[in-house]
Design a protein around this motif. Structure first.
Motif, PDB file in Angstrom:
ATOM      1  N   LEU A 222       0.851  -1.198   0.000  1.00 27.87           N
ATOM      2  CA  LEU A 222       0.000   0.000   0.000  1.00 27.87           C
ATOM      3  C   LEU A 222       0.891   1.254   0.000  1.00 27.87           C
ATOM      4  N   LEU A 223       1.934   1.233   0.816  1.00 29.44           N
ATOM      5  CA  LEU A 223       2.858   2.377   0.850  1.00 29.44           C
ATOM      6  C   LEU A 223       3.491   2.593  -0.528  1.00 29.44           C
ATOM      7  N   ASP A 224       3.818   1.497  -1.220  1.00 28.37           N
ATOM      8  CA  ASP A 224       4.407   1.627  -2.563  1.00 28.37           C
ATOM      9  C   ASP A 224       3.469   2.408  -3.489  1.00 28.37           C
ATOM     10  N   ILE A 225       2.165   2.127  -3.375  1.00 33.00           N
ATOM     11  CA  ILE A 225       1.197   2.829  -4.237  1.00 33.00           C
ATOM     12  C   ILE A 225       1.111   4.300  -3.842  1.00 33.00           C
ATOM     13  N   LEU A 226       1.000   4.563  -2.542  1.00 36.00           N
ATOM     14  CA  LEU A 226       0.887   5.959  -2.083  1.00 36.00           C
ATOM     15  C   LEU A 226       2.108   6.764  -2.533  1.00 36.00           C
ATOM     16  N   ILE A 227       3.287   6.190  -2.355  1.00 34.76           N
ATOM     17  CA  ILE A 227       4.516   6.948  -2.666  1.00 34.76           C
ATOM     18  C   ILE A 227       4.692   7.101  -4.181  1.00 34.76           C
ATOM     19  N   ALA A 228       4.357   6.062  -4.927  1.00 38.52           N
ATOM     20  CA  ALA A 228       4.458   6.175  -6.400  1.00 38.52           C
ATOM     21  C   ALA A 228       3.521   7.276  -6.900  1.00 38.52           C
ATOM     22  N   ARG A 229       2.309   7.351  -6.332  1.00 38.77           N
ATOM     23  CA  ARG A 229       1.354   8.396  -6.735  1.00 38.77           C
ATOM     24  C   ARG A 229       1.897   9.790  -6.411  1.00 38.77           C
ATOM     25  N   GLU A 230       2.472   9.911  -5.205  1.00 32.73           N
ATOM     26  CA  GLU A 230       2.980  11.221  -4.802  1.00 32.73           C
ATOM     27  C   GLU A 230       4.209  11.599  -5.646  1.00 32.73           C
ATOM     28  N   LEU A 231       5.053  10.627  -5.913  1.00 34.88           N
ATOM     29  CA  LEU A 231       6.234  10.904  -6.748  1.00 34.88           C
ATOM     30  C   LEU A 231       5.791  11.384  -8.129  1.00 34.88           C
ATOM     31  N   ALA A 232       4.790  10.714  -8.704  1.00 36.22           N
ATOM     32  CA  ALA A 232       4.296  11.123 -10.027  1.00 36.22           C
ATOM     33  C   ALA A 232       3.770  12.563  -9.961  1.00 36.22           C
TER      34      ALA A 232
END
Ligand SMILES: NC(=O)c1ccc[n+]([C@@H]2O[C@H](COP(=O)([O-])OP(=O)(O)OC[C@H]3O[C@@H](n4cnc5c(N)ncnc54)[C@H](OP(=O)(O)O)[C@@H]3O)[C@@H](O)[C@H]2O)c1
Length: 337
Positions: free
Chosen positions: A207-217
């Motif tokens: 879940l953290l991977d998704i949150l951080i990937a979204r924020e990075l994008a």
């Protein structure tokens, strides 16, 4: 709270969706695959070699297993134009990640694909690595330390070669089931301790991977007038036969093996999902690519609470990464020279 019937239905739909064999050409491209010595990473690497990548780096924590994987890929293809190299990378060590990235910066002329596939599912009580619970260190902190350290090379690639490099992080359907109780703690990353429900911890890392990937994008878009030079996404390959569940207890192994026997993808079929995300282009930027197609992540991720937590997780992670590699967070905003 997740509705188990809706989640089970969603899982089945993704699981039974056929994913075609990838055909996008990688001629001339340089690709890094982490955890490329087995499971989905090995099969993804084999596709990149079959599809003509010029240079393919197998990033593995065991050089011996990496060399075996390299020989296996080479033996399986009738013609091969790819230079395959095995580089050591242990995501449970920040030194190892930093050494890997420095080497990439100095030895690679370009980086078109960073497929962050390696991850650990450790059920047996958990250990610490670099001051954090080992799954959090491996699946999240090191994964994004690597991503941020390699951003300048990927941005340079975009400008010099007029391409859209892809940064794909392998997540999981399991993120829907993560309880993520730590989100209510004042310091989220420090709240993850060894012991307790370690399967839940694994799902929380995804879940953290998704949150951080979204924020990075989003941050990359903000730094470049809405048009990030790099495509960032997170992908779910579905339930696959691999060594991921090696640490699961015997009874769990039994049920999992029956389940995967009937509806699990092979590692090769799962790896196709990874290549769909890598080749997905702009329409996948900041998105969750679920078993071959863009889909919504969990309702928590999309909720107002999820957006606030995403921002908190990002800010905390940037602090952690700055302590490991001072200046690294500026790579998000940096414009390539
Ligand atoms: N299999 C599934 O059903 C499934 C479902 C959803 C998502 N996924 C995700 O798919 C990805 C690939 O998993 P898989 O199923 O192929 O599992 P796998 O066969 O266990 O492969 C995991 C890879 O990660 C590597 N790895 C683990 N810890 C590492 C570390 N500290 N440093 C560097 N590499 C490390 C492993 O290396 P070693 O061989 O040295 O251990 C291995 O190459 C993972 O991100 C997983 O979460 C899998």
């Amino acid at each position: 709270m997740i509705n188990p019937f809706t989640a089970a239905w969603h899982f089945l739909q993704g699981q039974l969706r056929p994913i075609p064999v990838p055909t996008t050409s990688y001629v001339g491209r340089t690709v890094i695959v982490t955890g490329a010595n087995g499971g989905l990473g090995l099969e993804a690497a084999r596709h990149f070699a079959r599809l003509g990548a010029a240079r393919l780096i197998l990033a593995c924590r065991s050089t011996e297993r990496g060399e075996t994987a390299k020989a296996d890929i080479e033996a399986s293809l009738t013609t091969i134009s790819t230079a395959i190299e095995v580089w050591p990378l242990d995501l449970s060590s920040f030194d190892s990640v930093q050494n890997f990235c420095r080497r990439a910066e100095s030895e690679l002329e370009r980086l078109d694909v960073l497929l962050e596939n390696a991850a650990l599912l450790s059920i047996s009580g958990g250990q610490m690595a670099e001051g954090y619970e080992i799954q959090v260190t491996t699946n999240v902190i090191s994964t994004f330390l690597m991503a941020l350290m390699l951003l300048p090379l990927m941005k340079k690639t975009a400008t010099r070669f007029n391409v859209e490099p892809a940064l794909t992080v392998v997540s999981s359907e399991g993120h829907l089931w993560a309880s993520f109780v730590e989100k209510n703690q004042p310091r989220i990353f420090e709240a993850f301790r060894p012991g307790g429900a370690m399967y839940d911890r694994y799902m929380t890392t995804k879940l953290l991977d998704i949150l951080i990937a979204r924020e990075l994008a989003a941050q990359l878009d903000a730094a470049s007038a809405g048009a990030s030079p790099i495509i960032v996404n997170a992908v779910n390959p579905g339930l696959c036969k691999s060594s991921l569940f090696r640490d699961v207890f015997l009874v769990g192994q039994f049920f999992l093996s029956i389940f995967t026997y009937f509806i699990g993808r092979t590692s090769e079929q799962g790896s196709r999902a990874l290549l769909v995300a890598v080749a997905g282009g702009r329409e996948t930027h900041g998105k969750y690519v679920d078993c071959g197609k863009v889909d919504d992540p969990s309702s928590f991720v999309l909720s107002e609470d999820g957006k606030l937590v995403q921002r908190r997780v990002w800010d905390e992670l940037m602090e952690i990464l700055e302590n490991i590699e001072p200046g690294v967070s500026a790579n998000v905003k940096q414009v390539p020279s």
